[in-house]
Design an enzyme around this catalytic site. Structure first.
Site, short mmCIF file in Angstrom:
data_model
loop_
_atom_site.label_atom_id
_atom_site.label_comp_id
_atom_site.label_asym_id
_atom_site.label_seq_id
_atom_site.Cartn_x
_atom_site.Cartn_y
_atom_site.Cartn_z
N GLU A 218 5.24 4.66 2.11
CA GLU A 218 5.01 3.47 1.30
C GLU A 218 5.03 2.30 2.26
OE1 GLU A 218 6.49 2.91 -2.80
OE2 GLU A 218 7.87 4.51 -2.22
N VAL A 219 4.11 1.37 2.05
CA VAL A 219 3.94 0.31 3.03
C VAL A 219 4.22 -1.05 2.40
CG1 VAL A 219 2.33 -0.72 4.68
CG2 VAL A 219 2.21 1.72 4.22
N ASP B 271 -8.83 10.32 11.79
CA ASP B 271 -8.82 9.83 10.40
C ASP B 271 -9.49 8.47 10.30
OD1 ASP B 271 -8.36 9.97 7.68
OD2 ASP B 271 -6.24 9.42 7.80
N GLY C 28 0.82 -1.20 0.00
CA GLY C 28 0.00 0.00 0.00
C GLY C 28 0.84 1.24 0.00
N ARG C 29 0.19 2.33 -0.26
CA ARG C 29 0.90 3.60 -0.14
C ARG C 29 -0.06 4.65 0.36
NH1 ARG C 29 2.09 5.91 -6.03
NH2 ARG C 29 3.02 7.50 -4.71
N GLY C 30 0.48 5.55 1.13
CA GLY C 30 -0.33 6.66 1.63
C GLY C 30 0.35 7.95 1.23
N TYR D 284 1.92 9.84 3.17
CA TYR D 284 3.14 10.05 3.93
C TYR D 284 4.07 8.85 3.94
CZ TYR D 284 0.01 13.66 5.71
OH TYR D 284 -0.89 14.69 5.82
#
Ligand code: ATP
Length: 332
Positions: free
Chosen positions: A46-47, A150, A40-42, A44
């Site tokens: 990268e996961v 959030d 995943g990526r957000g 803020y």
């Protein structure tokens, strides 16, 4: 007025509890973490899926993009404060590579299924169960003086096979201090409470309950998202078209708030739409009168009128969950 619960959770503690600007970060080595694949990526980060090669433990590695030191201090201090709390994602480690200066947070891994897939499979009981689990997590963080800010499906990891839920992404979470004015540029658009959209900066923990209401509506009505604004100004329009103008006006009056020019021009005399009108052939097996009653109590314009986690877990909507938990843990 102050929130009904946990208003002084922070200020009753020493300043070092909530003043994260003096919090010292201590990074460990990155060497024994191996990245497996990107998941995943957000905004803020990268996961990645990863593994700690010292003990072969699976983990999630969140590689942080350059962000302000203060934001990093806040997220990490909050994650450490909440460590081990019910349904809170565990921060296992923080690592920094001394050569590249890449920084990463290492988390417990949840075998999560994307909500777009998962929510379609939910039965009435599943929704009650998982909303209840989020409430336990929220009550825990609120009790420690922290608002998540959030809450949304992307930040609620669910391993449906194990019926395990974790609240993730504490990057926007903040300590609640009575009387403090907060930044309204938090939460994701569709999940933003009215307070954020009318610049009511004295908000508190109850923001999370609006976002949770939107998340529940998403699950129950199979409507993703419930309120789909094209920008922040339009987001309030989408809310008022459904929740009605009267409630908004009462809320603005109570707190002496004003609406901006865009809203003066575009808000109309909309009547509140009854939640029953969102029942369709596809979702009717998920909707009950208790569910609608609970949803209504979350989606209150007036942040002080919203039900809070401690009250919510007593709502009749969750009675079957409590029954179920008694059966599996109760030794009966
Ligand atoms: P955002 O821009 O949404 O604030 P972010 O950069 O703060 O994102 P996260 O929301 O923490 O990052 O993570 C991004 C994504 O990675 C999540 O939506 C999720 O899909 C995945 N993810 C994060 N943590 C975990 C975890 N512990 N287990 C499984 N998946 C995870």
């Amino acid at each position: 007025a102050l929130p009904r619960y946990y208003a002084n959770a922070c200020v009753d503690k020493p300043e070092s509890y909530y003043d994260y600007t003096n919090f010292e970060l201590s990074w460990g080595p990155m060497d024994y973490y191996e990245v497996v694949q990107k998941i995943g990526r957000g905004k803020y980060s990268e996961v990645f899926d990863g593994v700690n090669t010292l003990n072969n433990q699976k983990c999630v590695i969140k590689i942080l993009k350059p962000i302000k030191l203060e934001k990093m201090q806040r997220e990490i201090k909050i994650l450490q404060t909440l460590y081990g709390g019910k349904n809170i994602i565990k921060l296992y480690d923080m690592a920094q590579d001394d050569v590249s200066e890449v920084t990463a947070l290492v988390f417990e891994r949840v075998n999560h299924t994307d909500h777009k897939v998962l929510y379609k499979q939910f039965k009435d009981f599943d929704i009650r169960y998982y909303i209840y689990e989020v409430l336990l997590g929220l009550d825990y963080c609120h009790s420690l003086g922290i608002m998540h800010r959030d809450i949304k499906p992307h930040n609620i990891m669910i391993d449906h096979e194990q019926r395990q839920l974790r609240i993730i992404d504490w990057g926007l979470a903040e300590y609640y201090i009575p009387g403090k004015e907060y930044n309204v540029r938090v939460a994701s658009r569709y999940y933003k409470g009215p307070e954020l959209l009318v610049d009511d900066r004295l908000y508190n923990y109850s923001l999370d309950m609006w976002s949770l209401g939107c998340t529940m509506a998403n699950m129950m009505f199979q409507r993703d998202p419930m309120f789909k604004g094209v920008d922040n100004d339009d987001q309030l329009i989408k809310i008022v078209e459904i929740c009605g103008i009267d409630g908004l006006m009462d809320y603005l009056k109570t707190y002496k708030l004003e609406i901006n020019r865009y809203h003066q021009k575009h808000l109309k005399n909309w009547e509140k739409v009854s939640w029953e009108e969102f029942i369709t052939k596809k979702n009717k097996h998920l909707v009950t009168k208790e569910a609608l009653d609970f949803l209504e109590k979350c989606l209150q314009y007036d942040r002080e009128k919203r039900i809070m986690p401690q009250e919510a877990i007593e709502h009749e909507y969750f009675a079957p969950v409590i029954e179920y938990k008694k059966k599996i843990h109760g030794g009966g």
